[in-house]
Scaffold this motif. Structure first.
Motif, PDB file in Angstrom:
ATOM      1  N   THR A  31       0.928  -1.286  -0.107  1.00 14.95           N
ATOM      2  CA  THR A  31       0.021  -0.127   0.081  1.00 14.95           C
ATOM      3  C   THR A  31       0.763   1.297  -0.055  1.00 14.95           C
TER       4      THR A  31
ATOM      5  N   TYR B 239      -7.920  -6.950   2.937  1.00 17.58           N
ATOM      6  CA  TYR B 239      -7.366  -5.680   3.759  1.00 17.58           C
ATOM      7  C   TYR B 239      -8.276  -4.522   3.361  1.00 17.58           C
ATOM      8  N   ASN B 240      -8.888  -3.962   4.181  1.00 17.41           N
ATOM      9  CA  ASN B 240      -9.535  -2.711   3.949  1.00 17.41           C
ATOM     10  C   ASN B 240     -10.559  -2.784   2.585  1.00 17.41           C
TER      11      ASN B 240
ATOM     12  N   THR C  66      -9.740  -0.949  -3.237  1.00 21.87           N
ATOM     13  CA  THR C  66     -10.377   0.271  -2.662  1.00 21.87           C
ATOM     14  C   THR C  66      -9.088   1.473  -2.490  1.00 21.87           C
ATOM     15  N   GLU C  67      -7.999   0.956  -2.851  1.00 19.55           N
ATOM     16  CA  GLU C  67      -6.880   1.953  -2.646  1.00 19.55           C
ATOM     17  C   GLU C  67      -5.697   1.666  -3.542  1.00 19.55           C
TER      18      GLU C  67
ATOM     19  N   GLY D  95     -17.348   2.718   9.926  1.00 23.45           N
ATOM     20  CA  GLY D  95     -16.927   1.615  10.591  1.00 23.45           C
ATOM     21  C   GLY D  95     -17.101   1.340  11.760  1.00 23.45           C
TER      22      GLY D  95
END
Length: 470
Positions: free
Chosen positions: A206, A278-279, A305-306, A371
Motif C-alpha cells: 500500500t 485488507y480494507n 479500494t486504494e 466503520g
C-alpha cells in the motif's frame, strides 16, 4: 430724409410672425411641463438633460443590483438554514450513537446485547447518510459527500497499470522500482510470472507501507539481486530507504508494516492459492514455489479500494505471462456537496464580488463513524473518540453557518440602505419637482392664452391697409 421702418404691408405680417414664434415657445413649454407632470420625471429623454440621464441610468443599474443581491443573499441564508436543520438532526443521531457506544463499553453486557446495540447503530448510520444526501435547497445538497477524486495516472514517477507496457512473454529485470500501481477504480487484477528458476517474487504494498503480498525482506535471496547488488535489500530499514520513496509513489513517512502480509515463503499452491482481506480488498496468492522447484507465481486482486504498488524483486530476470484487469463500472450518480458562491457586490464598473458557502459533508464516511463496531467491548470503547470527533466536526459546520448568516444579514442591511440612498440621489436628478413644474405649466398656459389673443389681433393688422384704398 430718413426712411420710415414701419411700413404698411400686406404680404409680410411681422407682428403675426413674432406672435406665432412666441406662441410656439409657450406651447413647447406647456407640452414639456405637462409631460413631466404626467410621467413624474424631469428627464423623459436625453434632450431634457443628457448628462443627468446618463448618471440616473447608471444609478438605476446599481439600485437594481442592490435589490437583486439582497434577494440572492436571502437565498443563501435559506440554504444555510436548511443545512443547519439537517446538521441538527445528524447531531441528534451522533449523540444517540455515542450513548450506545458508552452502553456497549460496559462490561456487564453480553454479546447478544452488544449485537442488538450494533443493529441499532446500523440504523442510525443509515439515517445519517439519508439526511446527508437528501437535505436539499435550491437544487444544492450541502451535507452530501464531496465529489470523488479522479484516480491518479501517476504516483511519483510510477505509472498506473493502464499506462505501462507489461512486456508479456518477454524477459525483464527485477528491481526495487514498482512495475506500476493498481488504481482504486480497477477490478479483478490478475498477474502470473515465470522467474526462470531464479528467486524472483511478486510483492504488493500500500502507499503507506503495508506489505500485503510477497516475502519478508529478511527472506534472503528473494530480495537479493545477483546481477545488480545495489538492488538488494537485507533489512526493513534498507527496504524503507530504497523502496519507500516519494519517487516510487509512496506516501511521505511511509513505514514498513507486515501485520497483513500473506508471506509466500511459507506456502505454495497454484491450484489452491491462499487469500487475505485488507480494507475491503481481496488478495489471492499462490506463494513462492522456488523451494519446490516451481518458477510460477500467480496473483489475483478483487475489490480494489486504494492504490496498490506491484513489484517483482529478486535475483535477476523474469517474464510476465498474464497481466490483466477490468475497469470498474461507472458508479451511479449520487448527490454531492459543492461550494456555493453568493454575489455580494455588482456595482456598475466594478467586478462581481462573492462570498463562498463552503460544503459541509456530513455522511457517515466523512464523519468517520461508518466503520464503528459496537458488537465488541474493546471496539465500542475506541468508538467514543470517533463520535467525539464527529460531533466536533458538526459543531464546526454549525459555527461556520452561524457566523456566515450574521455576516449575510449585515450585508443585506447594507444593500437595503444603499438602495434607499441611491434612490434618493436618483430622484433628485431624475424626478419632476411638482411645485416647479406646476408653476411652469400655469405660466405656459397664461402665455398660451395671451399669445393666442395677440396673434388674433396681429392677424387683423393687414386689414388696416384697406382703409388706405377706400
Amino acid at each position: 430724409m430718413e426712411e420710415n421702418s414701419a411700413m404698411a404691408v400686406i404680404n409680410t405680417n411681422l407682428t403675426s410672425l413674432a406672435s406665432q414664434q412666441n406662441l410656439k415657445k409657450s406651447q413647447s413649454s406647456l407640452a414639456t411641463s405637462m409631460e413631466r407632470l404626467s410621467s413624474g420625471l424631469r428627464i423623459n429623454s436625453a434632450k431634457d438633460d443628457a448628462a443627468g440621464q446618463g448618471i440616473a441610468n447608471r444609478m438605476q443599474a446599481n439600485i437594481n443590483a442592490h435589490s437583486t443581491i439582497a434577494r440572492g443573499i436571502n437565498d443563501g441564508i435559506s440554504l444555510m438554514q436548511t443545512a443547519e436543520g439537517g446538521l441538527d438532526s445528524i447531531n441528534e443521531m451522533l449523540q444517540r450513537g455515542r450513548e450506545l457506544a458508552v452502553q456497549a463499553a460496559t462490561g456487564t453486557l453480553s454479546d447478544s446485547d452488544r449485537t442488538a446495540i450494533q443493529n441499532e447503530f446500523i440504523q442510525i448510520r443509515e439515517q445519517i447518510d439519508y439526511i446527508s444526501k437528501n437535505t436539499e435547497a435550491f437544487g444544492k445538497t450541502p451535507l452530501a459527500p464531496l465529489p470523488p477524486e479522479a484516480p491518479a495516472d501517476q504516483l511519483g514517477s510510477v505509472q498506473s497499470i493502464r499506462n505501462i507496457d507489461p512486456k508479456i512473454g518477454q524477459s525483464q529485470s527485477s528491481g526495487l522500482i514498482p512495475l506500476g500501481f493498481i488504481p482504486a477504480d480497477a477490478q479483478s487484477f490478475q498477474m502470473t510470472i515465470d522467474s526462470f528458476s531464479q528467486n524472483d517474487d511478486i510483492q504488493v504494498f500500500t502507499r503507506d507501507g503495508k506489505h500485503l503480498i510477497g516475502t519478508h525482506p529478511s527472506a534472503g535471496s528473494a530480495w537479493s539481486s545477483t546481477t545488480n547488488p545495489s538492488e538488494s535489500v537485507q533489512s526493513v530499514t534498507e527496504l524503507e530507504n530504497k523502496v519507500f520513496t516519494e519517487s516510487n509513489g509512496f506516501s511521505s513517512g511511509a513505514n514498513y508494516d507486515d501485520s497483513f502480509l500473506l508471506d509466500g515463503a511459507t506456502f505454495f499452491d497454484t491450484a489452491n492459492p491462499q487469500s487475505i482481506s485488507y480494507n475491503g480488498i481481496n488478495l489471492t496468492y499462490s506463494g513462492d514455489g522456488n523451494a519446490l522447484g516451481s518458477n510460477v507465481e500467480t496473483l489475483k486482486i478483487d475489490n480494489i479500494t486504494e492504490p496498490l504498488f506491484v513489484m517483482v524483486v529478486g535475483e535477476g530476470v523474469f517474464k510476465i505471462d498474464q497481466f490483466e484487469w477490468r475497469d470498474a463500472p461507472t458508479p451511479a450518480l449520487s448527490p454531492i456537496s459543492e461550494p456555493v458562491n453568493i454575489v455580494t457586490g455588482a456595482s456598475v464598473g466594478d467586478s462581481v464580488k462573492t462570498i463562498t458557502i463552503e460544503p459541509s459533508p456530513s455522511d457517515s464516511e466523512t464523519l468517520g463513524v461508518a466503520g464503528v463496531n459496537l458488537s465488541q467491548q474493546a471496539s465500542a470503547s475506541d468508538a467514543l473518540s470517533l463520535f467525539d470527533q464527529a460531533i466536533k466536526k458538526i459543531d464546526g459546520y454549525r459555527s461556520q453557518y452561524g457566523a456566515l448568516t450574521n455576516r449575510f444579514e449585515g450585508a443585506i442591511e447594507n444593500h437595503r440602505q444603499q438602495e434607499i440612498s441611491m434612490s434618493a440621489a436618483q430622484s433628485r436628478i431624475q424626478d419632476a419637482d411638482y411645485a416647479v413644474e406646476t408653476a411652469s405649466m400655469v405660466k405656459a398656459q397664461i402665455l398660451q392664452q395671451a399669445g393666442t389673443s395677440v396673434l388674433a389681433q396681429a392677424n387683423q393688422i393687414p386689414q388696416n391697409v384697406l382703409s388706405l384704398l377706400s
